[in-house]
Write a protein that holds these residues in place. Structure first.
Motif, PDB file in Angstrom:
ATOM      1  N   LEU A  46       0.814  -1.208   0.000  1.00  0.00           N
ATOM      2  CA  LEU A  46       0.000   0.000   0.000  1.00  0.00           C
ATOM      3  C   LEU A  46       0.852   1.265   0.000  1.00  0.00           C
ATOM      4  N   ALA A  47       1.908   1.296   0.810  1.00  0.00           N
ATOM      5  CA  ALA A  47       2.765   2.486   0.842  1.00  0.00           C
ATOM      6  C   ALA A  47       3.393   2.727  -0.520  1.00  0.00           C
ATOM      7  N   ASP A  48       3.863   1.674  -1.177  1.00  0.00           N
ATOM      8  CA  ASP A  48       4.436   1.815  -2.517  1.00  0.00           C
ATOM      9  C   ASP A  48       3.398   2.347  -3.496  1.00  0.00           C
ATOM     10  N   TYR A  49       2.177   1.857  -3.384  1.00  0.00           N
ATOM     11  CA  TYR A  49       1.087   2.284  -4.256  1.00  0.00           C
ATOM     12  C   TYR A  49       0.787   3.769  -4.055  1.00  0.00           C
ATOM     13  N   ILE A  50       0.750   4.205  -2.787  1.00  0.00           N
ATOM     14  CA  ILE A  50       0.457   5.608  -2.486  1.00  0.00           C
ATOM     15  C   ILE A  50       1.543   6.511  -3.071  1.00  0.00           C
ATOM     16  N   GLN A  53       1.137   6.619  -6.880  1.00  0.00           N
ATOM     17  CA  GLN A  53      -0.001   7.441  -7.286  1.00  0.00           C
ATOM     18  C   GLN A  53       0.292   8.915  -7.085  1.00  0.00           C
ATOM     19  N   THR A  54       0.959   9.256  -5.976  1.00  0.00           N
ATOM     20  CA  THR A  54       1.321  10.641  -5.710  1.00  0.00           C
ATOM     21  C   THR A  54       2.272  11.158  -6.785  1.00  0.00           C
ATOM     22  N   ASN A  55       3.164  10.300  -7.235  1.00  0.00           N
ATOM     23  CA  ASN A  55       4.133  10.682  -8.254  1.00  0.00           C
ATOM     24  C   ASN A  55       3.456  11.018  -9.583  1.00  0.00           C
ATOM     25  N   LEU A  62      -0.669  17.855  -6.760  1.00  0.00           N
ATOM     26  CA  LEU A  62       0.176  17.572  -5.602  1.00  0.00           C
ATOM     27  C   LEU A  62       0.048  18.680  -4.560  1.00  0.00           C
ATOM     28  N   ALA A  63       0.025  19.931  -5.009  1.00  0.00           N
ATOM     29  CA  ALA A  63      -0.144  21.059  -4.088  1.00  0.00           C
ATOM     30  C   ALA A  63      -1.489  20.955  -3.369  1.00  0.00           C
ATOM     31  N   TYR A  64      -2.531  20.577  -4.096  1.00  0.00           N
ATOM     32  CA  TYR A  64      -3.861  20.421  -3.500  1.00  0.00           C
ATOM     33  C   TYR A  64      -3.831  19.363  -2.393  1.00  0.00           C
ATOM     34  N   VAL A  65      -3.213  18.219  -2.677  1.00  0.00           N
ATOM     35  CA  VAL A  65      -3.155  17.129  -1.697  1.00  0.00           C
ATOM     36  C   VAL A  65      -2.386  17.570  -0.457  1.00  0.00           C
TER      37      VAL A  65
END
Length: 82
Positions: A46-50, A53-55, A62-65
């Motif tokens: 899950l951490a790798d997936y997050i 996805q963030t990348n 990214l700024a919004y998140v």
């Protein structure tokens, strides 16, 4: 168990027989939904997936998140930057 063992010691001894996934489930059940925590096993992807996805987010996305995360951390309902 010796005479000085506490109920927590007995539960811990029993928990040591559980698999990693079962321990994660136990922690989630003990914390319930009120904690707001999510338990992720070290064997989870899950951490790798997050991160992946963030990348993929645009700079604006990214700024919004990160602004949403910062707002939750400081407890503000509205975005102080916009």
């Amino acid at each position: 168990m010796n005479d000085q063992s506490t109920p927590v010691d007995m539960v811990l001894q029993a928990a040591n027989t559980l698999s990693t996934e079962e321990k994660a489930e136990l922690v989630e059940r003990l914390l319930a939904e009120e904690s707001g925590l999510i338990v992720i096993s070290a064997t989870s992807h899950l951490a790798d997936y997050i991160v992946a996805q963030t990348n993929l987010l645009s700079r604006t996305g990214l700024a919004y998140v990160w602004r949403a995360i910062a707002n939750r951390m400081i407890g503000e309902e509205h975005d102080p930057w916009g």
